[in-house]
Write a protein that holds these residues in place. Structure first.
Motif, PDB file in Angstrom:
ATOM      1  N   ASN A  40       7.227  12.019   4.304  1.00 40.41           N
ATOM      2  CA  ASN A  40       6.150  11.325   5.003  1.00 40.41           C
ATOM      3  C   ASN A  40       4.838  12.062   4.787  1.00 40.41           C
ATOM      4  OD1 ASN A  40       5.295  12.952   7.597  1.00 40.41           O
ATOM      5  ND2 ASN A  40       7.553  13.021   7.627  1.00 40.41           N
ATOM      6  N   ALA A  41       3.756  11.293   4.687  1.00 41.86           N
ATOM      7  CA  ALA A  41       2.391  11.779   4.437  1.00 41.86           C
ATOM      8  C   ALA A  41       2.136  12.149   2.982  1.00 41.86           C
ATOM      9  CB  ALA A  41       2.001  12.924   5.361  1.00 41.86           C
ATOM     10  N   MET A  42       3.093  11.943   2.087  1.00 37.95           N
ATOM     11  CA  MET A  42       2.823  12.112   0.656  1.00 37.95           C
ATOM     12  C   MET A  42       1.839  11.035   0.204  1.00 37.95           C
ATOM     13  SD  MET A  42       5.437  11.775  -2.613  1.00 37.95           S
ATOM     14  CE  MET A  42       6.067  13.461  -2.577  1.00 37.95           C
ATOM     15  N   GLN A  43       0.788  11.423  -0.473  1.00 34.17           N
ATOM     16  CA  GLN A  43      -0.159  10.459  -1.016  1.00 34.17           C
ATOM     17  C   GLN A  43       0.418   9.856  -2.296  1.00 34.17           C
ATOM     18  OE1 GLN A  43      -3.896  12.533  -1.473  1.00 34.17           O
ATOM     19  NE2 GLN A  43      -4.313  12.514   0.718  1.00 34.17           N
ATOM     20  N   ILE A  44       0.295   8.532  -2.408  1.00 35.22           N
ATOM     21  CA  ILE A  44       0.871   7.821  -3.553  1.00 35.22           C
ATOM     22  C   ILE A  44      -0.206   7.017  -4.267  1.00 35.22           C
ATOM     23  CG2 ILE A  44       3.218   7.677  -2.649  1.00 35.22           C
ATOM     24  CD1 ILE A  44       2.516   4.796  -1.710  1.00 35.22           C
ATOM     25  N   ILE A  45       0.003   6.821  -5.564  1.00 39.19           N
ATOM     26  CA  ILE A  45      -0.864   5.979  -6.379  1.00 39.19           C
ATOM     27  C   ILE A  45      -0.001   4.991  -7.147  1.00 39.19           C
ATOM     28  CG2 ILE A  45      -2.781   7.617  -6.570  1.00 39.19           C
ATOM     29  CD1 ILE A  45      -1.658   8.504  -9.267  1.00 39.19           C
ATOM     30  N   PHE A  46      -0.651   3.966  -7.678  1.00 36.01           N
ATOM     31  CA  PHE A  46       0.060   2.924  -8.395  1.00 36.01           C
ATOM     32  C   PHE A  46      -0.251   2.943  -9.879  1.00 36.01           C
ATOM     33  CE2 PHE A  46      -0.462   1.805  -3.988  1.00 36.01           C
ATOM     34  CZ  PHE A  46       0.835   1.479  -3.623  1.00 36.01           C
ATOM     35  N   SER A  47      -1.113   3.859 -10.285  1.00 33.48           N
ATOM     36  CA  SER A  47      -1.416   4.092 -11.691  1.00 33.48           C
ATOM     37  C   SER A  47      -1.952   5.506 -11.856  1.00 33.48           C
ATOM     38  CB  SER A  47      -2.453   3.094 -12.211  1.00 33.48           C
ATOM     39  OG  SER A  47      -2.940   3.513 -13.472  1.00 33.48           O
ATOM     40  N   PRO A  48      -1.423   6.299 -12.800  1.00 31.37           N
ATOM     41  CA  PRO A  48      -1.961   7.644 -13.033  1.00 31.37           C
ATOM     42  C   PRO A  48      -3.422   7.639 -13.449  1.00 31.37           C
ATOM     43  CG  PRO A  48       0.204   7.423 -14.025  1.00 31.37           C
ATOM     44  CD  PRO A  48      -0.214   6.032 -13.595  1.00 31.37           C
ATOM     45  N   SER A  49      -3.905   6.515 -13.979  1.00 30.96           N
ATOM     46  CA  SER A  49      -5.302   6.452 -14.412  1.00 30.96           C
ATOM     47  C   SER A  49      -6.261   6.144 -13.271  1.00 30.96           C
ATOM     48  CB  SER A  49      -5.463   5.397 -15.514  1.00 30.96           C
ATOM     49  OG  SER A  49      -5.194   4.107 -15.011  1.00 30.96           O
ATOM     50  N   LEU A  50      -5.718   5.887 -12.063  1.00 31.52           N
ATOM     51  CA  LEU A  50      -6.551   5.565 -10.899  1.00 31.52           C
ATOM     52  C   LEU A  50      -6.165   6.474  -9.722  1.00 31.52           C
ATOM     53  CD1 LEU A  50      -6.392   1.673 -11.168  1.00 31.52           C
ATOM     54  CD2 LEU A  50      -8.330   3.124 -11.781  1.00 31.52           C
ATOM     55  N   PRO A  51      -6.370   7.788  -9.868  1.00 37.46           N
ATOM     56  CA  PRO A  51      -5.891   8.708  -8.827  1.00 37.46           C
ATOM     57  C   PRO A  51      -6.641   8.624  -7.515  1.00 37.46           C
ATOM     58  CG  PRO A  51      -7.212   9.879 -10.447  1.00 37.46           C
ATOM     59  CD  PRO A  51      -6.999   8.493 -10.990  1.00 37.46           C
ATOM     60  N   ASP A  52      -7.842   8.038  -7.526  1.00 33.06           N
ATOM     61  CA  ASP A  52      -8.620   7.961  -6.296  1.00 33.06           C
ATOM     62  C   ASP A  52      -8.327   6.704  -5.485  1.00 33.06           C
ATOM     63  OD1 ASP A  52      -9.845  10.400  -6.766  1.00 33.06           O
ATOM     64  OD2 ASP A  52     -11.457   9.485  -7.939  1.00 33.06           O
ATOM     65  N   LEU A  53      -7.496   5.836  -6.010  1.00 31.73           N
ATOM     66  CA  LEU A  53      -7.058   4.652  -5.275  1.00 31.73           C
ATOM     67  C   LEU A  53      -5.647   4.929  -4.778  1.00 31.73           C
ATOM     68  CD1 LEU A  53      -8.389   1.796  -7.577  1.00 31.73           C
ATOM     69  CD2 LEU A  53      -9.471   2.806  -5.559  1.00 31.73           C
ATOM     70  N   PHE A  54      -5.552   5.435  -3.565  1.00 30.73           N
ATOM     71  CA  PHE A  54      -4.261   5.913  -3.082  1.00 30.73           C
ATOM     72  C   PHE A  54      -3.971   5.435  -1.669  1.00 30.73           C
ATOM     73  CE2 PHE A  54      -7.366   9.108  -1.856  1.00 30.73           C
ATOM     74  CZ  PHE A  54      -6.976   9.508  -0.591  1.00 30.73           C
ATOM     75  N   CYS A  55      -2.690   5.468  -1.351  1.00 32.37           N
ATOM     76  CA  CYS A  55      -2.205   5.247   0.003  1.00 32.37           C
ATOM     77  C   CYS A  55      -1.289   6.401   0.364  1.00 32.37           C
ATOM     78  CB  CYS A  55      -1.491   3.901   0.101  1.00 32.37           C
ATOM     79  SG  CYS A  55      -2.607   2.498   0.396  1.00 32.37           S
ATOM     80  N   THR A  56      -0.558   6.277   1.461  1.00 29.82           N
ATOM     81  CA  THR A  56       0.229   7.385   1.997  1.00 29.82           C
ATOM     82  C   THR A  56       1.581   6.856   2.477  1.00 29.82           C
ATOM     83  OG1 THR A  56      -1.816   8.467   2.698  1.00 29.82           O
ATOM     84  CG2 THR A  56       0.216   9.242   3.690  1.00 29.82           C
ATOM     85  N   LEU A  57       2.629   7.636   2.255  1.00 25.67           N
ATOM     86  CA  LEU A  57       3.955   7.226   2.714  1.00 25.67           C
ATOM     87  C   LEU A  57       4.098   7.456   4.213  1.00 25.67           C
ATOM     88  CD1 LEU A  57       6.384   8.503  -0.076  1.00 25.67           C
ATOM     89  CD2 LEU A  57       5.369   6.229   0.205  1.00 25.67           C
ATOM     90  N   GLY A  58       4.725   6.478   4.882  1.00 22.17           N
ATOM     91  CA  GLY A  58       4.880   6.551   6.324  1.00 22.17           C
ATOM     92  C   GLY A  58       6.234   7.016   6.790  1.00 22.17           C
ATOM     93  N   ALA A  59       7.278   6.666   6.060  1.00 17.84           N
ATOM     94  CA  ALA A  59       8.639   7.066   6.427  1.00 17.84           C
ATOM     95  C   ALA A  59       9.497   6.998   5.180  1.00 17.84           C
ATOM     96  CB  ALA A  59       9.202   6.163   7.516  1.00 17.84           C
ATOM     97  N   VAL A  60      10.494   7.868   5.129  1.00 21.19           N
ATOM     98  CA  VAL A  60      11.371   7.967   3.964  1.00 21.19           C
ATOM     99  C   VAL A  60      12.809   8.030   4.454  1.00 21.19           C
ATOM    100  CG1 VAL A  60      11.935   9.301   1.898  1.00 21.19           C
ATOM    101  CG2 VAL A  60       9.572   9.227   2.709  1.00 21.19           C
ATOM    102  N   GLY A  61      13.696   7.264   3.819  1.00 20.15           N
ATOM    103  CA  GLY A  61      15.091   7.272   4.236  1.00 20.15           C
ATOM    104  C   GLY A  61      15.936   6.400   3.335  1.00 20.15           C
ATOM    105  N   GLY A  62      16.794   5.590   3.950  1.00 23.93           N
ATOM    106  CA  GLY A  62      17.670   4.728   3.185  1.00 23.93           C
ATOM    107  C   GLY A  62      17.955   3.439   3.927  1.00 23.93           C
ATOM    108  N   ASP A  63      18.491   2.438   3.201  1.00 21.99           N
ATOM    109  CA  ASP A  63      18.826   1.161   3.832  1.00 21.99           C
ATOM    110  C   ASP A  63      20.335   0.968   3.872  1.00 21.99           C
ATOM    111  OD1 ASP A  63      19.623   0.266   1.305  1.00 21.99           O
ATOM    112  OD2 ASP A  63      17.878  -1.021   1.006  1.00 21.99           O
ATOM    113  N   LYS A  64      20.762  -0.146   4.433  1.00 19.47           N
ATOM    114  CA  LYS A  64      22.198  -0.369   4.623  1.00 19.47           C
ATOM    115  C   LYS A  64      22.922  -0.678   3.324  1.00 19.47           C
ATOM    116  CE  LYS A  64      22.241  -5.325   5.761  1.00 19.47           C
ATOM    117  NZ  LYS A  64      22.555  -6.319   6.811  1.00 19.47           N
ATOM    118  N   TYR A  65      22.155  -0.916   2.253  1.00 20.04           N
ATOM    119  CA  TYR A  65      22.748  -1.200   0.947  1.00 20.04           C
ATOM    120  C   TYR A  65      22.850   0.040   0.066  1.00 20.04           C
ATOM    121  CZ  TYR A  65      21.906  -6.018   2.377  1.00 20.04           C
ATOM    122  OH  TYR A  65      21.912  -7.206   3.070  1.00 20.04           O
TER     123      TYR A  65
END
Length: 278
Positions: A33-58
């Motif tokens: 949680n709180a890891m900053q994420i991007i959707f393209s390595p060429s756009l590092p300043d356009l980022f969001c942040t992870l809120g929770a990390v875990g697993g699903d029932k599948y």
């Protein structure tokens, strides 16, 4: 007010990541949680942040962030089974994708209004290790409120983790670029919490935990560390006071269960639980 990070999600992802996804990820990388994420390595300043990390029932490794981090009506509110929308650790894009977007929901006005379904589901790659411990916050499961007000996204009967924190008597603790903050839940409009706990652009999707009564609040004495169950994710800022909005975990979990029930074969993220990995 936040700006949406990407328009035309898939065209941008494909154009900006040709060759970038060829990096061979090595095993063992922690995703938290709180890891900053991007959707393209060429756009590092356009980022969001992870809120929770875990697993699903599948059995999928899953991370949750804000839906408004991406915008493409063609793919919004649909399961994305192909690996066409990679997600990278902003601080380590050379690792390669840590996961791929499987679902996002971003209704118009979601950042500043009380839209109840502003979230994104990311399936993490097998090489990474989900972790409950972020830079400041350790997440201990999910908020469960027996008998509380039910999320508008919930089926009947609702589960305890689909019920909302009461206003005026509960605090949330958040983590973002400016450190860790806490504040009382002052308003709850259909499962969107309003609080003085601060956030800023780029913190979208970041973590909020419930301050369990009797536990320590973050302070200099404890190196600003805190632990508690996952309560929601950062949504945005408005002109109202207090200005900071958070999408409740109850809304996200309830919507995941409702979509899973209505979808043959199920959906990514259904039955999500925060990891117990350190």
């Amino acid at each position: 007010m936040f700006k949406r990070l990407c328009t035309l999600l898939l065209s941008l992802a494909l154009l900006c990541t040709v060759g970038a996804g060829a990096a061979h990820a090595q095993p063992g990388k922690r995703v938290f949680n709180a890891m900053q994420i991007i959707f393209s390595p060429s756009l590092p300043d356009l980022f969001c942040t992870l809120g929770a990390v875990g697993g699903d029932k599948y059995g999928h490794k899953i991370a949750i962030t804000a839906g408004h981090c991406l915008d493409d009506p063609k793919y919004a509110d649909h399961e994305i089974h192909d690996d066409i929308a990679p997600v990278y650790d902003r601080a380590d894009a050379g690792f390669g994708p840590i996961g791929y977007v499987r679902y996002f929901k971003d209704p118009e006005g979601s950042q500043t209004g009380h839209v109840t379904k502003d979230y994104m589901v990311i399936e993490l790659v097998p090489q990474v290790t989900p972790s409950a411990q972020g830079p400041y916050l350790k997440q201990t499961g999910e908020v469960k409120v027996p008998g509380g007000t039910v999320s508008p996204n919930a089926l009947t009967p609702a589960l305890d983790n689909e019920r909302l924190l009461a206003t005026g008597s509960n605090e949330i603790i958040t983590s973002g670029q400016t450190g860790v903050w806490y504040g009382t839940v002052m308003d709850n409009a259909d499962g969107v919490y309003r609080s003085p706990a601060a956030n800023m652009r780029g913190d979208s999707g970041g973590p909020a935990i419930w301050h369990v009564p009797g536990t320590d609040l973050p302070s200099q004495a404890n190196n600003f560390q805190a632990s508690g169950p996952w309560a929601g994710i950062t949504k945005g800022i408005t002109l109202a006071l207090p200005p900071f909005l958070y999408t409740s975990s109850a809304n996200i979990l309830a919507d995941l269960r409702a979509r899973d029930t209505a979808t043959a074969g199920g959906v990514f993220g259904a039955g999500f639980e925060v990891t117990t990995n350190p």
